[in-house]
Structure formats: C-alpha cells, structure tokens
Design a protein around this motif. Sequence first.
Motif, PDB file in Angstrom:
ATOM      1  N   LEU A 139      96.634  28.032 101.844  1.00 15.40           N
ATOM      2  CA  LEU A 139      96.809  27.129 102.284  1.00 15.40           C
ATOM      3  C   LEU A 139      96.127  26.323 102.250  1.00 15.40           C
ATOM      4  O   LEU A 139      95.074  26.517 103.630  1.00 15.40           O
ATOM      5  N   ARG A 140      95.352  24.961 101.995  1.00 16.20           N
ATOM      6  CA  ARG A 140      93.969  24.331 101.997  1.00 16.20           C
ATOM      7  C   ARG A 140      94.345  22.891 102.472  1.00 16.20           C
ATOM      8  O   ARG A 140      95.749  22.204 102.430  1.00 16.20           O
ATOM      9  N   ILE A 141      93.678  22.616 103.546  1.00 14.24           N
ATOM     10  CA  ILE A 141      94.237  21.787 105.095  1.00 14.24           C
ATOM     11  C   ILE A 141      93.373  20.976 104.825  1.00 14.24           C
ATOM     12  O   ILE A 141      92.496  21.333 105.185  1.00 14.24           O
TER      13      ILE A 141
ATOM     14  N   VAL B 225      93.367  28.224 105.242  1.00 14.11           N
ATOM     15  CA  VAL B 225      94.603  29.222 105.592  1.00 14.11           C
ATOM     16  C   VAL B 225      95.687  30.899 105.005  1.00 14.11           C
ATOM     17  O   VAL B 225      95.637  29.690 103.865  1.00 14.11           O
ATOM     18  N   PRO B 226      94.786  31.592 104.854  1.00 13.90           N
ATOM     19  CA  PRO B 226      95.377  32.760 104.138  1.00 13.90           C
ATOM     20  C   PRO B 226      96.612  32.940 104.953  1.00 13.90           C
ATOM     21  O   PRO B 226      97.229  32.926 105.686  1.00 13.90           O
ATOM     22  N   LEU B 227      98.020  32.550 103.747  1.00 13.12           N
ATOM     23  CA  LEU B 227      99.272  33.009 104.276  1.00 13.12           C
ATOM     24  C   LEU B 227      99.807  34.591 103.863  1.00 13.12           C
ATOM     25  O   LEU B 227      99.415  35.438 102.589  1.00 13.12           O
ATOM     26  N   GLN B 228      99.972  35.501 104.912  1.00 13.42           N
ATOM     27  CA  GLN B 228     100.386  36.566 104.999  1.00 13.42           C
ATOM     28  C   GLN B 228     102.287  36.796 104.573  1.00 13.42           C
ATOM     29  O   GLN B 228     103.150  35.955 104.902  1.00 13.42           O
TER      30      GLN B 228
ATOM     31  N   THR C 150     105.174  28.504  89.377  1.00 12.95           N
ATOM     32  CA  THR C 150     105.617  27.601  90.433  1.00 12.95           C
ATOM     33  C   THR C 150     105.162  28.480  91.634  1.00 12.95           C
ATOM     34  O   THR C 150     105.641  28.546  92.888  1.00 12.95           O
ATOM     35  N   CYS C 151     104.867  29.282  91.802  1.00 15.75           N
ATOM     36  CA  CYS C 151     103.638  30.156  92.765  1.00 15.75           C
ATOM     37  C   CYS C 151     103.427  29.745  94.001  1.00 15.75           C
ATOM     38  O   CYS C 151     101.990  28.497  93.565  1.00 15.75           O
ATOM     39  N   GLY C 152     104.108  29.342  95.327  1.00 15.08           N
ATOM     40  CA  GLY C 152     102.601  29.025  95.868  1.00 15.08           C
ATOM     41  C   GLY C 152     103.984  28.569  97.169  1.00 15.08           C
ATOM     42  O   GLY C 152     104.690  29.010  97.566  1.00 15.08           O
ATOM     43  N   PRO C 153     102.874  28.079  98.497  1.00 14.75           N
ATOM     44  CA  PRO C 153     103.076  28.361  99.683  1.00 14.75           C
ATOM     45  C   PRO C 153     104.252  27.563  99.984  1.00 14.75           C
ATOM     46  O   PRO C 153     104.732  25.828  99.320  1.00 14.75           O
ATOM     47  N   LEU C 154     105.283  27.544 100.460  1.00 10.99           N
ATOM     48  CA  LEU C 154     106.715  26.576 101.388  1.00 10.99           C
ATOM     49  C   LEU C 154     106.131  26.451 102.524  1.00 10.99           C
ATOM     50  O   LEU C 154     105.977  26.519 103.147  1.00 10.99           O
ATOM     51  N   LEU C 155     106.523  25.165 102.235  1.00  2.68           N
ATOM     52  CA  LEU C 155     106.384  24.644 103.735  1.00  2.68           C
ATOM     53  C   LEU C 155     106.945  23.651 104.579  1.00  2.68           C
ATOM     54  O   LEU C 155     108.026  22.987 103.286  1.00  2.68           O
TER      55      LEU C 155
END
Length: 197
Positions: free
Chosen positions: A125-127, A136-139, A174-179
Amino acid sequence: MVVTLVCPLFLALLFATSAFAALQPRSPEAYLQNGNFEELPNPRFIKKTKLIGKYSLPKWEINGLVEYITGGPQSGGMFFPVTHGVHAVRLGNEASISQTIKVKPGQLYALILGASRTCAQDEVLRISVPLQTGDVPLQTLYSLDGDVIAWGFKATSNVAKVTLHNPGVQEDPTCGPLLDAIAIREFYPPMPTELIW
C-alpha cells in the motif's frame, strides 16, 4: 518509616502527572469523511462490486479498479475481514482513492487505517500526502483484524490530499489491499517541563 514516605511521594507524583496531563491538548483520532465506507454509493455507480466513475465513492475520488466490498465470506471460499462496520474498499492494480483534508501547516499527523492482504501475491500500500510518500508491505495475518497501519506526516499547507494507492500489477487485476476505517490524529510535540521542588 518507608511506608510513610512512599505514600506522600506517590500522591505527589499522581497529582503532578494528572495536572500535567490536563494541560496537554487532547486530539483523539477521527475518521476521514466516509473513512469507514459505510456511506453507500449510489446503485447507479456500482456494477456487482466495481465502482464506476471518479466520484462514485461518497467523499472520495477514485482512480482505476476500486471495489466496494461487504465483509465476510466471499464466493470462491475467501473471507474479507472488515472490523469497523460492514463495508470496505479493495484497490485493484494501480488503483487509488484520495481525499483532500484540512490540516494545520507545520503540524504532525498520523493516518491510521485497517488494511488487509486479499491475495497470495505480495501486496503493498502506497500512502502519500504532498511531498511525502511511503510504501507499506502488507503481511498475511491469521486474525480477523488485518493490519493496523499508522503513517505519519508533517503538513506543509492548510490542506493535504491523502492518497492510498496499490502500486502492484498482479495477474488478477482485482488483487490488492482491502482498506477500512481510515482516520487521522493530530500530534503535539512533547514540551519540556519545569520541575519545582
């Protein structure tokens, strides 16, 4: 003798701490507008889960493939954790959401949000806020809460455009961070204190 000295010292310390705390301004975190995504999009601007149009997500500007997700079990055996309410957004390849917020120039802030990885591939996730950007890498976490991220920045003007971006290019677009639950907190630098004996 020791007991009689410890008790007054403890009470004095307790009084000084509470008096000092009362002088410090308090600034609890607050959601960004529709930061928990519970304000529903107009049904005209959503096709299945995909949001259609730059301003289809209330109070946010979107770019790219952004999905409006209801938490819980999903088709295909997946489970999307949404811990603060019922809804969240998922950022597909190169997708982003952004919002312009009011801030105080020179003041320190922290963005606090829930983020979960939704696919097996590495997700980041790029903030960014003008002049400051961080990845920020998501684990993979085996809990229902996902990651809780706090990202700090220093305001350079009286408004700041907060952007949350998925820089990844995965085989499944569609793969990607869920916020979920995006909030902000203002911080005050510690001030030196004068001890009076």
